[in-house]
Design a protein around this motif. Structure first.
Motif, PDB file in Angstrom:
ATOM      1  N   ASP A 155     -14.075  18.813   2.110  1.00 54.46           N
ATOM      2  CA  ASP A 155     -15.192  19.668   2.515  1.00 54.46           C
ATOM      3  C   ASP A 155     -15.425  19.385   3.990  1.00 54.46           C
ATOM      4  OD1 ASP A 155     -17.636  20.851   3.098  1.00 54.46           O
ATOM      5  OD2 ASP A 155     -18.519  20.340   1.160  1.00 54.46           O
ATOM      6  N   ASN A 156     -14.931  20.266   4.847  1.00 57.00           N
ATOM      7  CA  ASN A 156     -15.014  20.002   6.280  1.00 57.00           C
ATOM      8  C   ASN A 156     -16.460  20.009   6.780  1.00 57.00           C
ATOM      9  OD1 ASN A 156     -12.227  19.723   6.554  1.00 57.00           O
ATOM     10  ND2 ASN A 156     -11.928  21.904   6.907  1.00 57.00           N
ATOM     11  N   ALA A 157     -17.317  20.760   6.145  1.00 56.64           N
ATOM     12  CA  ALA A 157     -18.723  20.800   6.563  1.00 56.64           C
ATOM     13  C   ALA A 157     -19.416  19.461   6.305  1.00 56.64           C
ATOM     14  CB  ALA A 157     -19.454  21.916   5.839  1.00 56.64           C
ATOM     15  N   ARG A 158     -18.923  18.734   5.296  1.00 52.63           N
ATOM     16  CA  ARG A 158     -19.501  17.429   4.960  1.00 52.63           C
ATOM     17  C   ARG A 158     -18.654  16.271   5.440  1.00 52.63           C
ATOM     18  NH1 ARG A 158     -23.456  18.015   0.839  1.00 52.63           N
ATOM     19  NH2 ARG A 158     -23.514  20.129  -0.023  1.00 52.63           N
ATOM     20  N   ASN A 159     -17.547  16.566   6.142  1.00 52.27           N
ATOM     21  CA  ASN A 159     -16.641  15.519   6.629  1.00 52.27           C
ATOM     22  C   ASN A 159     -16.207  14.594   5.494  1.00 52.27           C
ATOM     23  OD1 ASN A 159     -16.889  16.407   9.365  1.00 52.27           O
ATOM     24  ND2 ASN A 159     -18.840  15.306   9.493  1.00 52.27           N
ATOM     25  N   THR A 160     -15.903  15.186   4.350  1.00 56.04           N
ATOM     26  CA  THR A 160     -15.638  14.422   3.135  1.00 56.04           C
ATOM     27  C   THR A 160     -14.326  14.848   2.503  1.00 56.04           C
ATOM     28  OG1 THR A 160     -18.009  14.133   2.737  1.00 56.04           O
ATOM     29  CG2 THR A 160     -16.553  13.831   0.865  1.00 56.04           C
ATOM     30  N   VAL A 161     -13.611  13.855   1.968  1.00 51.00           N
ATOM     31  CA  VAL A 161     -12.400  14.112   1.205  1.00 51.00           C
ATOM     32  C   VAL A 161     -12.607  13.560  -0.205  1.00 51.00           C
ATOM     33  CG1 VAL A 161     -11.265  11.964   1.957  1.00 51.00           C
ATOM     34  CG2 VAL A 161      -9.873  13.896   1.170  1.00 51.00           C
ATOM     35  N   TYR A 162     -12.043  14.262  -1.177  1.00 46.67           N
ATOM     36  CA  TYR A 162     -12.198  13.904  -2.578  1.00 46.67           C
ATOM     37  C   TYR A 162     -10.831  13.675  -3.209  1.00 46.67           C
ATOM     38  CZ  TYR A 162     -16.707  16.151  -1.684  1.00 46.67           C
ATOM     39  OH  TYR A 162     -17.919  16.515  -1.153  1.00 46.67           O
ATOM     40  N   LEU A 163     -10.826  12.867  -4.262  1.00 46.12           N
ATOM     41  CA  LEU A 163      -9.627  12.698  -5.077  1.00 46.12           C
ATOM     42  C   LEU A 163     -10.050  12.771  -6.538  1.00 46.12           C
ATOM     43  CD1 LEU A 163      -6.549  12.156  -4.947  1.00 46.12           C
ATOM     44  CD2 LEU A 163      -7.092   9.742  -5.363  1.00 46.12           C
ATOM     45  N   SER A 188       2.023  12.260  -3.913  1.00 49.11           N
ATOM     46  CA  SER A 188       3.223  11.552  -4.344  1.00 49.11           C
ATOM     47  C   SER A 188       3.654  12.056  -5.719  1.00 49.11           C
ATOM     48  CB  SER A 188       2.950  10.052  -4.394  1.00 49.11           C
ATOM     49  OG  SER A 188       2.044   9.746  -5.419  1.00 49.11           O
ATOM     50  N   ASP A 189       4.911  11.886  -6.030  1.00 48.03           N
ATOM     51  CA  ASP A 189       5.450  12.359  -7.308  1.00 48.03           C
ATOM     52  C   ASP A 189       4.761  11.677  -8.485  1.00 48.03           C
ATOM     53  OD1 ASP A 189       8.892  12.709  -6.132  1.00 48.03           O
ATOM     54  OD2 ASP A 189       7.173  14.057  -6.010  1.00 48.03           O
ATOM     55  N   ARG A 196       0.855  -1.179   0.000  1.00 51.07           N
ATOM     56  CA  ARG A 196       0.000   0.000   0.000  1.00 51.07           C
ATOM     57  C   ARG A 196       0.902   1.244   0.000  1.00 51.07           C
ATOM     58  NH1 ARG A 196      -5.128   0.204   3.989  1.00 51.07           N
ATOM     59  NH2 ARG A 196      -5.299  -1.846   2.984  1.00 51.07           N
ATOM     60  N   GLU A 197       0.546   2.220  -0.835  1.00 48.65           N
ATOM     61  CA  GLU A 197       1.355   3.429  -0.942  1.00 48.65           C
ATOM     62  C   GLU A 197       0.484   4.675  -0.830  1.00 48.65           C
ATOM     63  OE1 GLU A 197       3.219   3.800  -4.775  1.00 48.65           O
ATOM     64  OE2 GLU A 197       1.324   3.765  -5.869  1.00 48.65           O
ATOM     65  N   LEU A 198       1.105   5.734  -0.363  1.00 50.96           N
ATOM     66  CA  LEU A 198       0.421   7.015  -0.250  1.00 50.96           C
ATOM     67  C   LEU A 198       0.188   7.603  -1.642  1.00 50.96           C
ATOM     68  CD1 LEU A 198      -0.533   9.552   1.382  1.00 50.96           C
ATOM     69  CD2 LEU A 198       1.843  10.330   1.218  1.00 50.96           C
ATOM     70  N   VAL A 199      -1.035   8.087  -1.863  1.00 46.04           N
ATOM     71  CA  VAL A 199      -1.345   8.831  -3.080  1.00 46.04           C
ATOM     72  C   VAL A 199      -1.331  10.327  -2.781  1.00 46.04           C
ATOM     73  CG1 VAL A 199      -3.052   9.255  -4.879  1.00 46.04           C
ATOM     74  CG2 VAL A 199      -2.728   6.936  -3.988  1.00 46.04           C
ATOM     75  N   ALA A 200      -2.139  10.736  -1.800  1.00 48.18           N
ATOM     76  CA  ALA A 200      -2.210  12.150  -1.436  1.00 48.18           C
ATOM     77  C   ALA A 200      -2.842  12.285  -0.068  1.00 48.18           C
ATOM     78  CB  ALA A 200      -3.030  12.937  -2.465  1.00 48.18           C
ATOM     79  N   ARG A 201      -2.453  13.332   0.651  1.00 48.54           N
ATOM     80  CA  ARG A 201      -3.052  13.649   1.935  1.00 48.54           C
ATOM     81  C   ARG A 201      -3.303  15.146   1.988  1.00 48.54           C
ATOM     82  NH1 ARG A 201      -3.244  10.233   6.195  1.00 48.54           N
ATOM     83  NH2 ARG A 201      -2.873  11.767   7.841  1.00 48.54           N
TER      84      ARG A 201
END
Length: 119
Positions: free
Chosen positions: A72-80, A60-61, A45-50
């Protein structure tokens, strides 16, 4: 109980785009950094983005300039947002978040969503 639920994976042709979403739900008082990791068959498993809770991204490069992480902190959601996808991006993508629940702050993981890039 805290849960991270991902959505948005699927099959896409090379050069195409997909947008992954991950929403946190349950009993918690704070969400700190959120991110995406991926694991291809036979690989670690590797990091993509944080992204920090102050909206500072890090990726990551291998995906810089193609993938964009946001939250979106109001929706407690992260997108990629994944653009210009390549066959080597094929993997199971996992959402990750550092969350303060009723006991402590720890890392939570989603169940994973499959992304397949193929013609």
């Amino acid at each position: 109980q805290v849960q991270l639920v991902e959505s948005g994976g699927g099959l896409v042709r090379p050069g195409g785009s997909l947008r992954l979403s991950c929403a946190a739900s349950g009993s918690f008082s704070a969400i700190y950094a959120m991110g995406w990791y991926r694991q291809a068959p036979g690989k670690q498993r590797e990091l993509v983005a944080r992204i920090s809770n102050g909206n500072i991204p890090n990726s990551s490069d291998s995906v810089k300039c193609r993938f964009t992480i946001s939250r979106d902190n109001a929706r407690n959601t992260v997108y990629l947002q994944m653009n210009s996808l390549k066959p080597e991006d094929t993997a199971v993508y996992y959402c990750n978040a550092d969350i303060r629940d009723i006991l402590t702050t720890r890392a939570y993981w989603g169940q994973g969503t499959q992304v397949t890039v193929s013609s």
